[in-house]
Enzyme design. Structure first.
Site, PDB file in Angstrom:
ATOM      1  N   LYS A   1      75.685  58.389  80.831  1.00 54.09           N
ATOM      2  CA  LYS A   1      75.867  59.700  81.438  1.00 54.09           C
ATOM      3  C   LYS A   1      75.014  60.769  80.777  1.00 54.09           C
ATOM      4  O   LYS A   1      74.832  61.845  81.321  1.00 54.09           O
ATOM      5  CB  LYS A   1      77.348  60.148  81.276  1.00 54.09           C
ATOM      6  CG  LYS A   1      78.358  59.189  81.827  1.00 54.09           C
ATOM      7  CD  LYS A   1      79.789  59.691  81.400  1.00 54.09           C
ATOM      8  CE  LYS A   1      80.794  58.603  81.663  1.00 54.09           C
ATOM      9  NZ  LYS A   1      82.093  58.908  81.023  1.00 54.09           N
TER      10      LYS A   1
ATOM     11  N   ASP B   1      68.351  60.767  77.842  1.00 53.61           N
ATOM     12  CA  ASP B   1      68.576  61.933  76.977  1.00 53.61           C
ATOM     13  C   ASP B   1      68.011  61.693  75.576  1.00 53.61           C
ATOM     14  O   ASP B   1      67.414  62.583  74.990  1.00 53.61           O
ATOM     15  CB  ASP B   1      70.063  62.295  76.902  1.00 53.61           C
ATOM     16  CG  ASP B   1      70.952  61.121  76.505  1.00 53.61           C
ATOM     17  OD1 ASP B   1      70.536  59.958  76.687  1.00 53.61           O
ATOM     18  OD2 ASP B   1      72.061  61.356  76.010  1.00 53.61           O
TER      19      ASP B   1
ATOM     20  N   ASP C   1      67.008  56.277  70.246  1.00 49.15           N
ATOM     21  CA  ASP C   1      67.471  56.170  68.859  1.00 49.15           C
ATOM     22  C   ASP C   1      66.894  54.868  68.292  1.00 49.15           C
ATOM     23  O   ASP C   1      65.731  54.828  67.900  1.00 49.15           O
ATOM     24  CB  ASP C   1      69.011  56.196  68.920  1.00 49.15           C
ATOM     25  CG  ASP C   1      69.672  56.327  67.572  1.00 49.15           C
ATOM     26  OD1 ASP C   1      69.070  55.914  66.577  1.00 49.15           O
ATOM     27  OD2 ASP C   1      70.810  56.824  67.494  1.00 49.15           O
TER      28      ASP C   1
HETATM   29  C1  PRP Z   1      72.930  56.899  74.257  1.00 46.35           C
HETATM   30  C2  PRP Z   1      71.666  57.334  74.985  1.00 46.35           C
HETATM   31  C3  PRP Z   1      70.922  56.046  75.134  1.00 46.35           C
HETATM   32  C4  PRP Z   1      71.285  55.283  73.898  1.00 46.35           C
HETATM   33  C5  PRP Z   1      70.194  55.447  72.884  1.00 46.35           C
HETATM   34  O1  PRP Z   1      73.868  56.467  75.202  1.00 46.35           O
HETATM   35  O2  PRP Z   1      71.953  57.936  76.225  1.00 46.35           O
HETATM   36  O3  PRP Z   1      71.325  55.340  76.303  1.00 46.35           O
HETATM   37  O4  PRP Z   1      72.508  55.832  73.404  1.00 46.35           O
HETATM   38  O5  PRP Z   1      70.402  54.626  71.767  1.00 46.35           O
HETATM   39  P1  PRP Z   1      69.456  53.402  71.416  1.00 46.35           P
HETATM   40  O6  PRP Z   1      68.021  53.866  71.451  1.00 46.35           O
HETATM   41  O7  PRP Z   1      69.909  53.028  70.020  1.00 46.35           O
HETATM   42  O8  PRP Z   1      69.720  52.291  72.399  1.00 46.35           O
HETATM   43  P2  PRP Z   1      75.435  56.344  74.945  1.00 46.35           P
HETATM   44  O9  PRP Z   1      75.740  54.896  74.686  1.00 46.35           O
HETATM   45  O10 PRP Z   1      75.857  57.326  73.910  1.00 46.35           O
HETATM   46  O11 PRP Z   1      76.064  56.679  76.373  1.00 46.35           O
HETATM   47  P3  PRP Z   1      76.100  58.066  77.214  1.00 46.35           P
HETATM   48  O12 PRP Z   1      74.685  58.311  77.722  1.00 46.35           O
HETATM   49  O13 PRP Z   1      77.049  57.787  78.345  1.00 46.35           O
HETATM   50  O14 PRP Z   1      76.569  59.176  76.309  1.00 46.35           O
END
Ligand code: PRP
Length: 179
Positions: free
Chosen positions: A42, A99, A102
């Site tokens: 999201k 967004d 990481d």
């Molecule tokens: C966050 C972000 C990415 C992911 C990045 O999603 O939106 O999808 O983490 O991390 P990475 O590079 O280590 O894979 P989250 O799981 O927090 O879900 P959300 O977008 O619903 O908040």
């Protein structure tokens, strides 16, 4: 400022101006094309909504929701698709809108998935890039802001599903997530 914020990292004005700048660059690169713009739910929703409004090429919108199996800060090595695309990726020029990048786990897996499904091209557009945290060999094609490893909230980003509606990016107070 919200009482749970340590400080504001990116103001509404900084976000508005940089998102516009990046979207206009992407738009130029897609002149004459009809990309499928894929928002990853999201966290990307507010960035996505602002980004697409600066595109003048004809776009089609689609969304995915994913998570990694298991829990904890370290990715468990498998992407779980909670909601898949409505459209076929085959032959499409795909723009993934995220967004934050990481470890790079999510975007490395998504890019590979779309290419496996026969996408003509796949690019990644991110709002925030935590470069120092990268564990997978992947980089955004366009990124709005490089940031340090801080706990960021707002403009779509959450802690425990809260704060997504803040109009700026803030740094969450440690006491909120350490209690
Ligand atoms: C966050 C972000 C990415 C992911 C990045 O999603 O939106 O999808 O983490 O991390 P990475 O590079 O280590 O894979 P989250 O799981 O927090 O879900 P959300 O977008 O619903 O908040």
């Amino acid at each position: 400022m919200h009482k749970d914020c340590e400080r504001i990292m990116l103001t509404e004005e900084q976000l508005r101006s940089r998102v516009r700048e990046v979207a206009e660059e992407v738009d130029k690169a897609y002149a004459g094309k009809r990309p499928l713009v894929v928002g990853i739910l999201k966290g990307s929703i507010i960035f996505y909504a602002d980004f697409i409004r600066h595109l003048s090429c004809p776009v089609e919108l689609d969304f995915m929701a994913v998570s990694s199996y298991g829990s904890g800060a370290v990715s468990s090595g498998k992407l779980n698709i909670k909601k898949d695309l409505d459209k076929s990726a085959e032959g499409r020029d795909i723009i993934i809108v995220e967004d934050i990048i990481d470890s790079g786990f999510t975007l490395a897996n998504l890019k590979a998935l779309f290419l496996e499904r026969g996408a003509a091209s796949v690019v990644i557009v991110t709002l925030l890039n935590k470069k120092d945290r990268r564990e997978y060999d992947i980089a955004p094609d366009w990124n709005c802001f490089d940031i340090e490893n801080e706990f960021v909230i707002g403009y779509g980003l959450d802690y425990d599903e809260r704060y997504r509606n803040l109009p700026y990016i803030g740094i969450l107070k440690r006491e909120v997530y350490e209690k």
